[in-house]
Design an enzyme around this catalytic site. Structure first.
Site, PDB file in Angstrom:
ATOM      1  N   GLY A  46       0.835  -1.189   0.000  1.00 25.69           N
ATOM      2  CA  GLY A  46       0.000   0.000   0.000  1.00 25.69           C
ATOM      3  C   GLY A  46       0.871   1.241   0.000  1.00 25.69           C
ATOM      4  O   GLY A  46       2.034   1.183   0.420  1.00 25.69           O
ATOM      5  N   GLN A  51       2.930   9.971   1.402  1.00 27.26           N
ATOM      6  CA  GLN A  51       4.226   9.267   1.387  1.00 27.26           C
ATOM      7  C   GLN A  51       5.073   9.628   0.174  1.00 27.26           C
ATOM      8  O   GLN A  51       6.265   9.336   0.143  1.00 27.26           O
ATOM      9  CB  GLN A  51       4.009   7.745   1.426  1.00 27.26           C
ATOM     10  N   CYS A  89       6.022  -0.272   7.233  1.00 26.22           N
ATOM     11  CA  CYS A  89       5.584   0.870   6.440  1.00 26.22           C
ATOM     12  C   CYS A  89       6.764   1.325   5.597  1.00 26.22           C
ATOM     13  O   CYS A  89       7.893   1.403   6.105  1.00 26.22           O
ATOM     14  CB  CYS A  89       5.127   1.990   7.370  1.00 26.22           C
ATOM     15  N   LEU A  90       6.507   1.641   4.345  1.00 26.52           N
ATOM     16  CA  LEU A  90       7.594   2.081   3.461  1.00 26.52           C
ATOM     17  C   LEU A  90       8.226   3.381   3.957  1.00 26.52           C
ATOM     18  O   LEU A  90       9.367   3.672   3.620  1.00 26.52           O
ATOM     19  CB  LEU A  90       7.076   2.249   2.027  1.00 26.52           C
ATOM     20  N   HIS A 131      -4.377   0.953   7.569  1.00 23.25           N
ATOM     21  CA  HIS A 131      -3.020   1.514   7.625  1.00 23.25           C
ATOM     22  C   HIS A 131      -2.888   2.686   6.644  1.00 23.25           C
ATOM     23  O   HIS A 131      -2.404   3.767   7.017  1.00 23.25           O
ATOM     24  CB  HIS A 131      -2.009   0.405   7.309  1.00 23.25           C
ATOM     25  N   GLU A 132      -3.338   2.465   5.411  1.00 26.08           N
ATOM     26  CA  GLU A 132      -3.214   3.525   4.403  1.00 26.08           C
ATOM     27  C   GLU A 132      -4.116   4.706   4.729  1.00 26.08           C
ATOM     28  O   GLU A 132      -3.717   5.863   4.561  1.00 26.08           O
ATOM     29  CB  GLU A 132      -3.526   2.982   2.999  1.00 26.08           C
ATOM     30  N   HIS A 135      -2.623   7.170   7.139  1.00 27.61           N
ATOM     31  CA  HIS A 135      -1.634   8.105   6.572  1.00 27.61           C
ATOM     32  C   HIS A 135      -2.284   9.429   6.172  1.00 27.61           C
ATOM     33  O   HIS A 135      -1.646  10.482   6.229  1.00 27.61           O
ATOM     34  CB  HIS A 135      -0.986   7.501   5.322  1.00 27.61           C
TER      35      HIS A 135
END
Ligand code: NI
Length: 153
Positions: A46, A51, A89-90, A131-132, A135
């Site tokens: 995701g 991000q 997480c990226l 999660h997304e 953000h």
């Protein structure tokens, strides 16, 4: 294909609430496509717009290979149950943590073409979407995690 730079934790931009997308136009579609490319290149499941430094309410997700979702101006309209997830997480490279998430959600929003869509997700799919979605409110999983630990990369 265009890869965007992924913003990492510590950047104030990851901590802000995003503004709605006014219209799903060519520019937004190009950003969404770049987000999918960037997510896949980084081997993520995701990626949310902040991000890559874009403060708009949209994210992409690929909880299963080839199963891509685009959410523009998403709203989670119901939450049910609870499950423990192990997340990374990226934007927080090299780390993982355990987080409690709802077991089941109903989420709606616009798709890549600007059409209304609504899904019910359970299990891992629900985890990824929550999660997304977080953000977009400037929330990272590490804020909710009981423990966060370093992993081998
Ligand atoms: Ni993340």
């Amino acid at each position: 294909m265009a890869l965007r730079n992924i913003v990492v934790e510590g950047a104030p931009i990851l901590r802000k609430s995003c503004r709605p997308v006014d219209e799903v136009n060519d520019r937004i579609q190009m950003i969404l496509d770049d987000m999918v490319d960037t997510m896949r290149d980084a081997m993520g499941v995701g990626l949310a717009a902040p991000q890559i430094g874009i403060m708009r309410r949209m994210f992409v997700a690929e909880p299963e290979p080839g199963e891509v979702y685009y959410f523009v101006n998403p709203e989670i309209i119901s939450l049910e149950g609870e499950q423990e997830s192990t997340e990374g997480c990226l934007s927080v490279p090299g780390m993982q943590g355990k987080v409690m998430r709802p077991e089941k959600i109903v989420i709606k929003g616009l798709d890549r073409e600007g059409n209304e869509q609504q899904y019910t997700f359970e299990g891992f799919h629900a985890i990824v979407m929550c999660h997304e979605f977080d953000h977009l409110e400037g929330v990272l999983y590490i804020d909710k995690a009981d423990e966060v630990y370093r992993i081998e990369e």
